[in-house]
Design a protein around this motif. Structure first.
Motif, PDB file in Angstrom:
ATOM      1  N   ASP A 199      11.099  74.311  69.689  1.00 16.14           N
ATOM      2  CA  ASP A 199      12.333  74.796  70.309  1.00 16.14           C
ATOM      3  C   ASP A 199      13.564  74.126  69.701  1.00 16.14           C
ATOM      4  O   ASP A 199      14.567  74.781  69.403  1.00 16.14           O
ATOM      5  CB  ASP A 199      12.295  74.543  71.818  1.00 16.14           C
ATOM      6  N   VAL A 200      13.474  72.809  69.502  1.00 15.56           N
ATOM      7  CA  VAL A 200      14.599  72.067  68.922  1.00 15.56           C
ATOM      8  C   VAL A 200      14.835  72.474  67.472  1.00 15.56           C
ATOM      9  O   VAL A 200      15.971  72.669  67.036  1.00 15.56           O
ATOM     10  CB  VAL A 200      14.345  70.538  69.028  1.00 15.56           C
ATOM     11  N   LYS A 201      13.742  72.620  66.701  1.00 15.76           N
ATOM     12  CA  LYS A 201      13.858  72.953  65.282  1.00 15.76           C
ATOM     13  C   LYS A 201      14.394  74.366  65.066  1.00 15.76           C
ATOM     14  O   LYS A 201      15.266  74.602  64.214  1.00 15.76           O
ATOM     15  CB  LYS A 201      12.487  72.809  64.614  1.00 15.76           C
ATOM     16  N   GLU A 202      13.882  75.334  65.832  1.00 15.52           N
ATOM     17  CA  GLU A 202      14.255  76.731  65.618  1.00 15.52           C
ATOM     18  C   GLU A 202      15.619  77.088  66.205  1.00 15.52           C
ATOM     19  O   GLU A 202      16.330  77.930  65.658  1.00 15.52           O
ATOM     20  CB  GLU A 202      13.182  77.655  66.218  1.00 15.52           C
ATOM     21  N   ASN A 203      15.975  76.450  67.313  1.00 14.82           N
ATOM     22  CA  ASN A 203      17.211  76.844  68.002  1.00 14.82           C
ATOM     23  C   ASN A 203      18.383  75.892  67.806  1.00 14.82           C
ATOM     24  O   ASN A 203      19.509  76.207  68.195  1.00 14.82           O
ATOM     25  CB  ASN A 203      16.928  77.006  69.506  1.00 14.82           C
ATOM     26  N   GLY A 204      18.125  74.728  67.223  1.00 17.38           N
ATOM     27  CA  GLY A 204      19.220  73.798  66.935  1.00 17.38           C
ATOM     28  C   GLY A 204      20.048  73.470  68.165  1.00 17.38           C
ATOM     29  O   GLY A 204      19.509  73.091  69.209  1.00 17.38           O
ATOM     30  N   GLU A 205      21.360  73.642  68.055  1.00 23.73           N
ATOM     31  CA  GLU A 205      22.255  73.311  69.166  1.00 23.73           C
ATOM     32  C   GLU A 205      22.113  74.272  70.337  1.00 23.73           C
ATOM     33  O   GLU A 205      22.626  74.009  71.428  1.00 23.73           O
ATOM     34  CB  GLU A 205      23.703  73.288  68.673  1.00 23.73           C
ATOM     35  N   ASN A 206      21.444  75.397  70.108  1.00 24.30           N
ATOM     36  CA  ASN A 206      21.215  76.348  71.197  1.00 24.30           C
ATOM     37  C   ASN A 206      19.928  76.056  71.963  1.00 24.30           C
ATOM     38  O   ASN A 206      19.604  76.759  72.931  1.00 24.30           O
ATOM     39  CB  ASN A 206      21.156  77.788  70.648  1.00 24.30           C
ATOM     40  N   SER A 207      19.202  75.043  71.529  1.00 26.99           N
ATOM     41  CA  SER A 207      17.980  74.667  72.226  1.00 26.99           C
ATOM     42  C   SER A 207      18.299  74.114  73.603  1.00 26.99           C
ATOM     43  O   SER A 207      19.339  73.489  73.811  1.00 26.99           O
ATOM     44  CB  SER A 207      17.213  73.611  71.418  1.00 26.99           C
ATOM     45  N   SER A 259       9.284  59.578  69.448  1.00 26.13           N
ATOM     46  CA  SER A 259      10.053  60.795  69.697  1.00 26.13           C
ATOM     47  C   SER A 259      10.316  60.957  71.189  1.00 26.13           C
ATOM     48  O   SER A 259       9.371  60.987  71.981  1.00 26.13           O
ATOM     49  CB  SER A 259       9.284  62.015  69.186  1.00 26.13           C
ATOM     50  N   ARG A 260      11.595  61.062  71.539  1.00 21.50           N
ATOM     51  CA  ARG A 260      11.958  61.279  72.942  1.00 21.50           C
ATOM     52  C   ARG A 260      12.941  62.435  73.030  1.00 21.50           C
ATOM     53  O   ARG A 260      13.766  62.632  72.138  1.00 21.50           O
ATOM     54  CB  ARG A 260      12.571  60.025  73.567  1.00 21.50           C
ATOM     55  N   PHE A 261      12.861  63.158  74.124  1.00 20.32           N
ATOM     56  CA  PHE A 261      13.685  64.340  74.326  1.00 20.32           C
ATOM     57  C   PHE A 261      14.389  64.262  75.670  1.00 20.32           C
ATOM     58  O   PHE A 261      14.044  63.452  76.530  1.00 20.32           O
ATOM     59  CB  PHE A 261      12.814  65.610  74.278  1.00 20.32           C
ATOM     60  N   LEU A 262      15.373  65.155  75.820  1.00 22.93           N
ATOM     61  CA  LEU A 262      16.112  65.230  77.072  1.00 22.93           C
ATOM     62  C   LEU A 262      16.595  66.657  77.271  1.00 22.93           C
ATOM     63  O   LEU A 262      16.827  67.381  76.297  1.00 22.93           O
ATOM     64  CB  LEU A 262      17.314  64.266  77.031  1.00 22.93           C
ATOM     65  N   LEU A 263      16.718  67.058  78.498  1.00 23.99           N
ATOM     66  CA  LEU A 263      17.246  68.382  78.820  1.00 23.99           C
ATOM     67  C   LEU A 263      18.731  68.400  78.496  1.00 23.99           C
ATOM     68  O   LEU A 263      19.500  67.579  78.992  1.00 23.99           O
ATOM     69  CB  LEU A 263      16.990  68.678  80.304  1.00 23.99           C
ATOM     70  N   ARG A 264      19.173  69.353  77.652  1.00 27.50           N
ATOM     71  CA  ARG A 264      20.554  69.397  77.196  1.00 27.50           C
ATOM     72  C   ARG A 264      21.539  69.559  78.355  1.00 27.50           C
ATOM     73  O   ARG A 264      22.639  68.994  78.337  1.00 27.50           O
ATOM     74  CB  ARG A 264      20.737  70.548  76.202  1.00 27.50           C
ATOM     75  N   SER A 265      21.153  70.284  79.372  1.00 30.65           N
ATOM     76  CA  SER A 265      22.061  70.553  80.493  1.00 30.65           C
ATOM     77  C   SER A 265      22.400  69.316  81.315  1.00 30.65           C
ATOM     78  O   SER A 265      23.334  69.326  82.114  1.00 30.65           O
ATOM     79  CB  SER A 265      21.458  71.618  81.424  1.00 30.65           C
ATOM     80  N   LEU A 266      21.636  68.235  81.114  1.00 27.22           N
ATOM     81  CA  LEU A 266      21.955  67.005  81.842  1.00 27.22           C
ATOM     82  C   LEU A 266      23.238  66.368  81.321  1.00 27.22           C
ATOM     83  O   LEU A 266      23.856  65.552  82.002  1.00 27.22           O
ATOM     84  CB  LEU A 266      20.797  65.995  81.733  1.00 27.22           C
ATOM     85  N   SER A 267      23.610  66.754  80.090  1.00 27.67           N
ATOM     86  CA  SER A 267      24.912  66.401  79.519  1.00 27.67           C
ATOM     87  C   SER A 267      25.221  64.913  79.516  1.00 27.67           C
ATOM     88  O   SER A 267      26.346  64.495  79.793  1.00 27.67           O
ATOM     89  CB  SER A 267      26.039  67.136  80.278  1.00 27.67           C
ATOM     90  N   LEU A 268      24.230  64.090  79.200  1.00 24.99           N
ATOM     91  CA  LEU A 268      24.515  62.672  79.030  1.00 24.99           C
ATOM     92  C   LEU A 268      25.244  62.497  77.701  1.00 24.99           C
ATOM     93  O   LEU A 268      24.910  63.149  76.720  1.00 24.99           O
ATOM     94  CB  LEU A 268      23.228  61.854  79.000  1.00 24.99           C
ATOM     95  N   ASN A 269      26.243  61.646  77.681  1.00 28.40           N
ATOM     96  CA  ASN A 269      26.920  61.411  76.417  1.00 28.40           C
ATOM     97  C   ASN A 269      26.108  60.424  75.572  1.00 28.40           C
ATOM     98  O   ASN A 269      25.114  59.860  76.026  1.00 28.40           O
ATOM     99  CB  ASN A 269      28.355  60.899  76.640  1.00 28.40           C
ATOM    100  N   LYS A 270      26.551  60.244  74.354  1.00 27.28           N
ATOM    101  CA  LYS A 270      25.789  59.425  73.405  1.00 27.28           C
ATOM    102  C   LYS A 270      25.571  58.003  73.920  1.00 27.28           C
ATOM    103  O   LYS A 270      24.473  57.448  73.806  1.00 27.28           O
ATOM    104  CB  LYS A 270      26.519  59.387  72.064  1.00 27.28           C
ATOM    105  N   LYS A 271      26.598  57.413  74.524  1.00 28.72           N
ATOM    106  CA  LYS A 271      26.486  56.040  75.023  1.00 28.72           C
ATOM    107  C   LYS A 271      25.469  55.948  76.155  1.00 28.72           C
ATOM    108  O   LYS A 271      24.690  54.999  76.237  1.00 28.72           O
ATOM    109  CB  LYS A 271      27.857  55.536  75.509  1.00 28.72           C
TER     110      LYS A 271
END
Length: 323
Positions: A58-66, A76-88
């Motif tokens: 999903d991450v590889k094929e959809n990029g920023e739209n994943s 390797s760790r992942f996070l749900l994009r909608s949680l909107s944590l900033n980089k810090k």
């Protein structure tokens, strides 16, 4: 008609509750804890690997739209994009997790029990597990014939095992197999390690390769294995290439131990290596002598490593302080 609950649904549900970066294995463990695994129609053989595959693709094929973002690569760790944590915030969460893992790993590596204390755990597992159902024996390298330094290095497995068909087949069937030169006896080689990670993977793996060529199946056995998906993929790759199996022991529930990678069955015994082992190791020579005698008798009368009873098992773990 209600839509079928998918692995994507499970991943999203876990992140919605946990809200911190997780590896595929951690996502699956949390899903089991929360009961989301019961909603799936089919789990497959390696559900945590399926979780990882869904995320990577999903991450590889959809990029920023994943729907997900990969926040670290090793592990390797992942996070749900909608949680909107900033980089810090993401870096802070990862730092907390890594600090906790580092402390746990340090405590584990500094624990007082040694590899040989794990032998009775494996002996119990392989005797009671349906794939092995074998009698095992510890090979004490210090008893071997002394040679120049390095001559016996990586020659001796930590434990050896033998499966006899006596209890599984009737005497008549066994006699028929013998008359038809059919051999149902299996020989196993086991290399024991307390832990397995990137730092010691290749040395441990090729040590197992080196000392198992004489057996029908060779295994690398560990109590703790790095959970990173990339690491597990590398384990599988090496196993596929060289035929060595991987066993992860579960000390608390030994029957819940896992054959992470199945060993490739080798029909052709390396007789030269077996002969050298018998010449160099009194323990291995005794093992060969014992199993030969048992085969001739058609029953097990020899002394192999004792299997700890269920009643004494927990006390053994406490006595040896096995984590």
């Amino acid at each position: 008609m209600q839509n079928q609950y998918t692995f994507f649904d499970l991943i999203i549900d876990v992140f919605t509750i946990v809200k911190t970066p997780l590896s595929p294995d951690e996502i699956w463990e949390k899903a089991i804890e929360l009961g989301f695994d019961k909603k799936l129609g089919s789990l497959g053989k390696t559900p945590s690997a399926t979780v990882g595959a869904r995320l990577y693709v999903d991450v590889k094929e959809n990029g920023e739209n994943s729907r997900f973002i990969q926040v670290s690569k090793r592990p390797s760790r992942f996070l749900l994009r909608s949680l909107s944590l900033n980089k810090k915030e993401i870096e802070s969460e990862i730092e907390k997790i890594e600090k906790k893992e580092y402390t746990e790993e340090k405590n584990y590596k500094e624990s007082n029990f040694n590899e040989r204390d794990l032998h009775p755990l494996l002996v119990k597992y392989v005797k009671e597990n349906s794939h092995f159902h074998c009698f095992a024996k510890t090979i004490y390298q210090e008893n071997s014939v002394r040679k120049v330094k390095g001559a016996n290095e990586w020659l001796h497995p930590d434990l050896v095992g033998v499966y006899f068909p006596f209890g599984d087949y009737s005497p008549e069937t066994t006699k028929l197999q013998k008359s038809m030169n059919v051999n149902s006896i299996k020989l196993f080689s086991f290399e024991m390690k307390k832990h397995l990670d990137y730092a010691n993977l290749r040395q441990c793996f090729f040590q197992a390769v080196s000392n198992s060529s004489w057996a029908n199946e060779g295994y690398l056995v560990c109590l703790k294995i790095n959970n990173d998906s990339d690491f597990r993929n590398e384990l599988q790759r090496l196993s596929n290439a060289f035929g060595i199996g991987i066993i992860k022991l579960n000390a608390q529930d030994i029957n819940d131990s896992e054959i992470v990678c199945q060993a490739r069955y080798n029909e052709n015994i390396d007789w030269d290596t077996l002969n050298r082992l018998a010449e160099d190791s009194p323990d291995f020579k005794r093992f060969i002598s014992d199993l030969t005698e048992d085969i001739a008798l058609g029953k097990v009368k020899s002394n192999y490593d004792k299997v700890i009873s269920d009643e004494k098992y927990d006390n053994y773990l406490k006595e040896k302080k096995i984590i």
